[in-house]
Design an enzyme around this catalytic site. Structure first.
Site, mmCIF file in Angstrom:
data_model
loop_
_atom_site.group_PDB
_atom_site.id
_atom_site.type_symbol
_atom_site.label_atom_id
_atom_site.label_comp_id
_atom_site.label_asym_id
_atom_site.label_seq_id
_atom_site.Cartn_x
_atom_site.Cartn_y
_atom_site.Cartn_z
ATOM 1 C CG ASN A 12 -1.815 1.203 1.324
ATOM 2 O OD1 ASN A 12 -2.448 1.572 0.329
ATOM 3 N ND2 ASN A 12 -1.915 1.826 2.495
ATOM 4 C CG HIS A 23 -0.929 6.318 4.518
ATOM 5 N ND1 HIS A 23 -2.317 6.290 4.478
ATOM 6 C CD2 HIS A 23 -0.597 7.244 5.452
ATOM 7 C CE1 HIS A 23 -2.790 7.163 5.363
ATOM 8 N NE2 HIS A 23 -1.766 7.759 5.956
ATOM 9 C CG ASP A 61 -3.110 3.261 6.836
ATOM 10 O OD1 ASP A 61 -3.136 2.684 5.737
ATOM 11 O OD2 ASP A 61 -3.805 4.253 7.098
ATOM 12 C CD GLU A 67 1.136 9.556 -2.422
ATOM 13 O OE1 GLU A 67 0.474 8.703 -3.036
ATOM 14 O OE2 GLU A 67 0.604 10.523 -1.836
HETATM 15 C C1 GAR Z 1 -2.636 8.966 -2.987
HETATM 16 O O1 GAR Z 1 -2.196 10.151 -2.397
HETATM 17 C C2 GAR Z 1 -2.496 7.808 -2.004
HETATM 18 O O2 GAR Z 1 -1.363 7.896 -1.199
HETATM 19 C C3 GAR Z 1 -3.743 7.959 -1.187
HETATM 20 O O3 GAR Z 1 -4.730 8.296 -2.134
HETATM 21 C C4 GAR Z 1 -4.148 9.004 -3.211
HETATM 22 C C5 GAR Z 1 -4.533 8.322 -4.501
HETATM 23 O O4 GAR Z 1 -4.086 9.046 -5.616
HETATM 24 N N1 GAR Z 1 -4.041 6.769 -0.464
HETATM 25 C C6 GAR Z 1 -4.562 6.777 0.778
HETATM 26 O O5 GAR Z 1 -4.881 7.784 1.357
HETATM 27 C C7 GAR Z 1 -4.736 5.395 1.375
HETATM 28 N N2 GAR Z 1 -4.972 5.485 2.785
HETATM 29 P P1 GAR Z 1 -4.013 8.382 -7.048
HETATM 30 O O6 GAR Z 1 -5.405 7.742 -7.301
HETATM 31 O O7 GAR Z 1 -3.734 9.508 -7.979
HETATM 32 O O8 GAR Z 1 -2.931 7.353 -7.039
#
Ligand code: GAR
Length: 209
Positions: free
Chosen positions: A109, A111, A152, A181
């Protein structure tokens, strides 16, 4: 080494999915995305998959209202395709214990904070950055980790920090974090696909050759 068969689970925009697709196409990752499963019907992530001729599928609350049936359907799809690695790339749904147990240390995952800060139930997407700004911390970042039965709480693979500046907003901060990320997730996936990650208890050892 055979290519790892990857499933990516998504819910929305899919920018993290896109970085995995791009890194595979560049030959950086020893893997192939066999399926993209979206918990939202018309997510942009599904469009991104289609643009790269990757099979996409909607498995969500509307077509599988019962959580167990929904997760069992996902398990069926994963097993049919002999998936080695599941990536949660902005997946905003809960996986069943059964699925997590079946794929122990094979679910990664991403985060958008430095776990164990600003994570767990209710901390997802922009809410994480809102909480970071409200608390007033000076550093935040991103974490790539294996998924266990908690929210998490699984073993941490990679983390990187960014500064929180006094003039940051949710928008500027989320952009800064998203940038890292997009570095960390493909790196973690690359390491997994080269069998470089060993998990012992809570610790992830990265072998360097
Ligand atoms: C990202 O920032 C990811 O880290 C977060 O959602 C976003 C998805 O963006 N995930 C979480 O918050 C999980 N707890 P994306 O659809 O553009 O990859």
């Amino acid at each position: 080494m055979p290519l790892k068969k990857i499933a990516v689970l998504v819910s929305g925009r899919g920018s993290n999915l896109q970085t995995i697709i791009d890194n595979i196409e560049k030959g950086n990752i020893n893997g192939k995305i066999e399926i993209v499963i979206s918990s939202k019907k018309n997510s942009y992530a599904l469009e991104r998959a289609a643009n790269h001729n990757i099979e996409g599928m909607y498995i969500g609350k509307k077509n599988y209202p019962d959580i167990d049936k929904r997760n069992n359907k996902i398990i069926e799809i994963l097993q049919e395709r002999k998936i080695d690695l599941i990536i949660l790339a902005g997946y905003m749904s809960i996986l069943s214990e059964k699925l997590v147990k079946l794929y122990r240390n094979r679910i990664i995952n991403i985060h958008p904070s430095l776990i164990p800060s600003f994570c767990g139930k209710g901390f997802y997407g922009f809410k994480v950055h809102e909480a970071v700004l409200e608390y007033g911390v000076k550093l935040t970042g991103a974490t790539v980790h294996f998924v266990d039965e908690g929210t998490d709480t699984g073993p941490v693979i990679l983390q990187k920090a960014v500064n929180v500046d006094s003039d940051d907003t949710v928008d500027t901060l989320s952009k800064k974090v998203l940038k890292i990320e997009h570095e960390l997730l493909p790196l973690g996936v690359k390491m997994f696909c080269e069998d470089k990650l060993q998990v012992k208890g809570r610790k992830v050892r990265i072998s360097i050759d």
